[in-house]
Design a protein around this motif. Sequence first.
Motif, PDB file in Angstrom:
ATOM      1  N   SER A  95       0.835  -1.201   0.000  1.00  0.00           N
ATOM      2  CA  SER A  95       0.000   0.000   0.000  1.00  0.00           C
ATOM      3  C   SER A  95       0.863   1.242   0.000  1.00  0.00           C
ATOM      4  N   ASP A  96       0.221   2.349  -0.396  1.00  0.00           N
ATOM      5  CA  ASP A  96       0.828   3.660  -0.200  1.00  0.00           C
ATOM      6  C   ASP A  96       0.222   4.276   1.056  1.00  0.00           C
ATOM      7  N   TRP A  97       0.895   5.281   1.608  1.00  0.00           N
ATOM      8  CA  TRP A  97       0.473   5.848   2.886  1.00  0.00           C
ATOM      9  C   TRP A  97       0.642   7.358   2.870  1.00  0.00           C
ATOM     10  N   TYR A  98      -0.407   8.050   3.344  1.00  0.00           N
ATOM     11  CA  TYR A  98      -0.404   9.515   3.413  1.00  0.00           C
ATOM     12  C   TYR A  98      -0.381   9.968   4.870  1.00  0.00           C
ATOM     13  N   HIS A  99       0.266  11.074   5.119  1.00  0.00           N
ATOM     14  CA  HIS A  99       0.314  11.626   6.471  1.00  0.00           C
ATOM     15  C   HIS A  99      -0.916  12.478   6.789  1.00  0.00           C
ATOM     16  N   ASP A 100      -1.561  13.023   5.766  1.00  0.00           N
ATOM     17  CA  ASP A 100      -2.762  13.836   5.975  1.00  0.00           C
ATOM     18  C   ASP A 100      -4.017  12.993   5.778  1.00  0.00           C
ATOM     19  N   GLN A 101      -5.086  13.389   6.451  1.00  0.00           N
ATOM     20  CA  GLN A 101      -6.363  12.705   6.294  1.00  0.00           C
ATOM     21  C   GLN A 101      -6.999  13.063   4.955  1.00  0.00           C
ATOM     22  N   MET A 102      -7.852  12.167   4.470  1.00  0.00           N
ATOM     23  CA  MET A 102      -8.480  12.371   3.165  1.00  0.00           C
ATOM     24  C   MET A 102      -9.385  13.598   3.150  1.00  0.00           C
ATOM     25  N   GLN A 103     -10.037  13.889   4.263  1.00  0.00           N
ATOM     26  CA  GLN A 103     -10.926  15.046   4.277  1.00  0.00           C
ATOM     27  C   GLN A 103     -10.150  16.354   4.264  1.00  0.00           C
ATOM     28  N   THR A 104      -8.844  16.291   4.440  1.00  0.00           N
ATOM     29  CA  THR A 104      -7.964  17.436   4.207  1.00  0.00           C
ATOM     30  C   THR A 104      -7.442  17.430   2.777  1.00  0.00           C
ATOM     31  N   LEU A 105      -7.055  16.244   2.301  1.00  0.00           N
ATOM     32  CA  LEU A 105      -6.410  16.148   0.991  1.00  0.00           C
ATOM     33  C   LEU A 105      -7.386  16.349  -0.169  1.00  0.00           C
ATOM     34  N   ILE A 106      -8.596  15.799  -0.070  1.00  0.00           N
ATOM     35  CA  ILE A 106      -9.524  15.867  -1.203  1.00  0.00           C
ATOM     36  C   ILE A 106      -9.861  17.312  -1.571  1.00  0.00           C
ATOM     37  N   PRO A 107     -10.221  18.177  -0.604  1.00  0.00           N
ATOM     38  CA  PRO A 107     -10.487  19.577  -0.998  1.00  0.00           C
ATOM     39  C   PRO A 107      -9.272  20.295  -1.562  1.00  0.00           C
ATOM     40  N   GLN A 108      -8.080  19.914  -1.136  1.00  0.00           N
ATOM     41  CA  GLN A 108      -6.879  20.509  -1.706  1.00  0.00           C
ATOM     42  C   GLN A 108      -6.645  20.022  -3.130  1.00  0.00           C
ATOM     43  N   PHE A 109      -7.027  18.764  -3.387  1.00  0.00           N
ATOM     44  CA  PHE A 109      -6.828  18.162  -4.707  1.00  0.00           C
ATOM     45  C   PHE A 109      -7.848  18.687  -5.713  1.00  0.00           C
ATOM     46  N   ILE A 110      -9.143  18.624  -5.357  1.00  0.00           N
ATOM     47  CA  ILE A 110     -10.186  19.130  -6.256  1.00  0.00           C
ATOM     48  C   ILE A 110     -10.369  20.603  -5.910  1.00  0.00           C
ATOM     49  N   ASN A 111      -9.508  21.419  -6.499  1.00  0.00           N
ATOM     50  CA  ASN A 111      -9.380  22.802  -6.077  1.00  0.00           C
ATOM     51  C   ASN A 111      -8.958  23.654  -7.262  1.00  0.00           C
ATOM     52  N   LYS A 112      -9.408  24.898  -7.273  1.00  0.00           N
ATOM     53  CA  LYS A 112      -9.023  25.811  -8.354  1.00  0.00           C
ATOM     54  C   LYS A 112      -7.517  26.029  -8.418  1.00  0.00           C
ATOM     55  N   ALA A 113      -6.842  25.843  -7.277  1.00  0.00           N
ATOM     56  CA  ALA A 113      -5.386  26.008  -7.255  1.00  0.00           C
ATOM     57  C   ALA A 113      -4.664  24.810  -7.861  1.00  0.00           C
ATOM     58  N   ASN A 114      -5.404  23.760  -8.245  1.00  0.00           N
ATOM     59  CA  ASN A 114      -4.808  22.555  -8.834  1.00  0.00           C
ATOM     60  C   ASN A 114      -5.525  22.212 -10.140  1.00  0.00           C
ATOM     61  N   PRO A 115      -5.545  23.127 -11.115  1.00  0.00           N
ATOM     62  CA  PRO A 115      -6.349  22.901 -12.315  1.00  0.00           C
ATOM     63  C   PRO A 115      -5.867  21.751 -13.183  1.00  0.00           C
ATOM     64  N   THR A 116      -4.605  21.350 -13.066  1.00  0.00           N
ATOM     65  CA  THR A 116      -4.117  20.222 -13.866  1.00  0.00           C
ATOM     66  C   THR A 116      -4.481  18.879 -13.247  1.00  0.00           C
ATOM     67  N   GLY A 117      -5.024  18.883 -12.029  1.00  0.00           N
ATOM     68  CA  GLY A 117      -5.453  17.621 -11.402  1.00  0.00           C
ATOM     69  C   GLY A 117      -4.301  16.752 -10.949  1.00  0.00           C
ATOM     70  N   ALA A 118      -3.192  17.350 -10.533  1.00  0.00           N
ATOM     71  CA  ALA A 118      -2.053  16.565 -10.036  1.00  0.00           C
ATOM     72  C   ALA A 118      -2.441  15.887  -8.722  1.00  0.00           C
ATOM     73  N   GLU A 119      -2.371  14.547  -8.699  1.00  0.00           N
ATOM     74  CA  GLU A 119      -2.797  13.798  -7.524  1.00  0.00           C
ATOM     75  C   GLU A 119      -1.779  13.932  -6.396  1.00  0.00           C
ATOM     76  N   PRO A 120      -2.254  13.962  -5.150  1.00  0.00           N
ATOM     77  CA  PRO A 120      -1.316  13.988  -4.022  1.00  0.00           C
ATOM     78  C   PRO A 120      -0.394  12.765  -4.039  1.00  0.00           C
ATOM     79  N   VAL A 121       0.872  12.999  -3.821  1.00  0.00           N
ATOM     80  CA  VAL A 121       1.868  11.923  -3.806  1.00  0.00           C
ATOM     81  C   VAL A 121       1.971  11.375  -2.383  1.00  0.00           C
ATOM     82  N   PRO A 122       1.948  10.054  -2.219  1.00  0.00           N
ATOM     83  CA  PRO A 122       2.038   9.496  -0.859  1.00  0.00           C
ATOM     84  C   PRO A 122       3.383   9.763  -0.210  1.00  0.00           C
ATOM     85  N   GLN A 123       3.389   9.655   1.120  1.00  0.00           N
ATOM     86  CA  GLN A 123       4.631   9.868   1.868  1.00  0.00           C
ATOM     87  C   GLN A 123       5.452   8.596   2.032  1.00  0.00           C
ATOM     88  N   ALA A 124       4.804   7.413   1.893  1.00  0.00           N
ATOM     89  CA  ALA A 124       5.530   6.171   2.170  1.00  0.00           C
ATOM     90  C   ALA A 124       4.862   5.000   1.466  1.00  0.00           C
TER      91      ALA A 124
END
Length: 627
Positions: free
Chosen positions: A168-197
């Motif tokens: 598995s991959d593992w993220y340090h932030d919770q999904m309810q933090t990451l999803i709004p950052q990902f689907i966001n006007k500041a991320n118009p290219t849709g670059a997915e969050p990269v896992p930490q581990a």
Amino acid sequence: MAISLSHFPITLALLLAFGSIVAEAANGTVTYDFNITWVRANPDLAFERPTIGINGQWPLPIMYAEVGDQVIVNVDNQLGNQTTSLHFHGLFQNGTTAMDGPSQVSQCGIPPGSKMTYNFTITQPGTYWYHSHDKGQYPDGLRAPLIISDPDFPYKDQVDEEFVLSVSDWYHDQMQTLIPQFINKANPTGAEPVPQAALLNDTQNLTVAVQPGKTYLFRMVNIGAFAGQYIWFEGHNMTIVEVDGVYTDGAEADRIYLGAAQRCSVMITTKNETTANYAFVASMDTTLFDVIPDDLNWNSTGWLVYDSNKPNPDPTILEDDQFNEFDDFTLIPVDKFPLLPEPDQTVTLDVVMDVLGNGKPYAFFGDISYTAQKVPTLYTVMSTGQDAMNPLVYGDYSHPFVLEKDQVVEIVVNNHDGDADSGKHPFHLHGHNFQAIARSGEEAGDFDNTNSSQTDYPAVPMRRDTFVLYPDGYIVLRFKADNPGVWLFHCHIEWHVDQGLIATMVEAPLEIQKTQTIPQDHIDICKAGGIPYAGNAAANTVNLLDLSGANQAPKPLPAGFTARGIVAMTFSCIAALLGLATISWYGLADMGAASKLEEERRIARMNGESEGVVSENSGSEINTKVG
């Protein structure tokens, strides 16, 4: 930290030891009581974070059952701040589509403080997993393997012991933090969050004790949110014998690839001596990442330990061109089930990633980005009578396809993702496995059913329930609609699920009405959550073809806008705002200087001084400010 992994025979004692609360395991019934709560965990020893546990523990218990068992899972949601659900990935749920688990599809999300029971019969053997299917939640920890044993396993006489191995991959932030950052006007290219581990069995530095001269069955499951994983065992060959619950003819491999949600069982025969221990490696597919952080270690390492008194060696650094992963398209099922006949219905889905009118990035099949409807789709089936055959009642944005019973259905997926480097997609079908009858390489373009080179299908196609589509290529999948239910078809990269890369197969809806029911406790959780449970997608129970108020995706961009255009427009707007701010600042400076000049003139007049002198001095000051 090194954790020893022992084998997992299916016994009540070991089920208890691994944290599953088994209330009963007799007469073919296995009961799990799952109290879902927040706990804290630090699996990569780099960051402790809130994680979703079961019965106060994490990692979660591995679920076990046998073919023919009735499985009962009593879920008590004590998260406090989120609804939840459970999906038993890969299980067909024959006759029990209400137990499939996706929120707003086959059930309402279970509200905090509420309880619900899943009750189903196991009809297939193999390697599966269970996970939340609500709010993009399973990367927060609510996922673990599910193993179904089979007394008729075709390789049982060759296997001495079994191991379960999750990657598995593992993220340090919770999904309810990451999803709004990902689907966001500041991320118009849709670059997915990269896992930490990267993790093996939800930890790192895993050790597996083995004995010489034995054959081990490794049941491997990718329970990650994003990254596909390459897996290999140094000094040992693998023999593939199962993928996604389908037994295969033995196939030798030195490296395999598991996309998100895929499973693969391999046999490994150990060496006859104990002179050394050997590393095995799971390596994240970094081509999926838009950027690779400098501190990311995309490999996780474990060891086959022949002798605990000997050192565990560092893994050998290998380049990608030193060996290739096994091509799962070439696998042959043991049962030799032949190619299904020509399809009665063909569903063509073009993968598109784009920005909608709110400036945020979404995923589409064609021009539709999936949006959950007000009424769970299964409940619309059960409450719309004959109109359940009309796809309109399910709402355009559930992207529904109504299938007739026993039709042969073909799904063609063309990859228009637009990213030649990171556009792989592992597609999963609920309620079925499928024959994978065609897959192109990268940059092959769209499928053309008039091209004989593309339609030269194998006589005995491989089968699985999750299959990887390559960048700018296509896949062709075929299945028989012999399992009435509401089943999702979606990319299993969680970020793409959140973006809407989903379609809904409504299979034999009138048959569902005749043969299946919704349990009362499922209805009760809808009531507890204030979610309507009857009517069309808009919860209209009077005029079923009136979809006014149904949930929709945001409106599209005006014609001509692209993600790249959004980026350019965003920076142009920023530049324009900065320019306006500068002009305003200068303007205010001029106004201030002019006001000062007028005040000096007034004082000069009062004192009888020459205005010309004042004007000359003040003018010089203004010029200095402007210049």
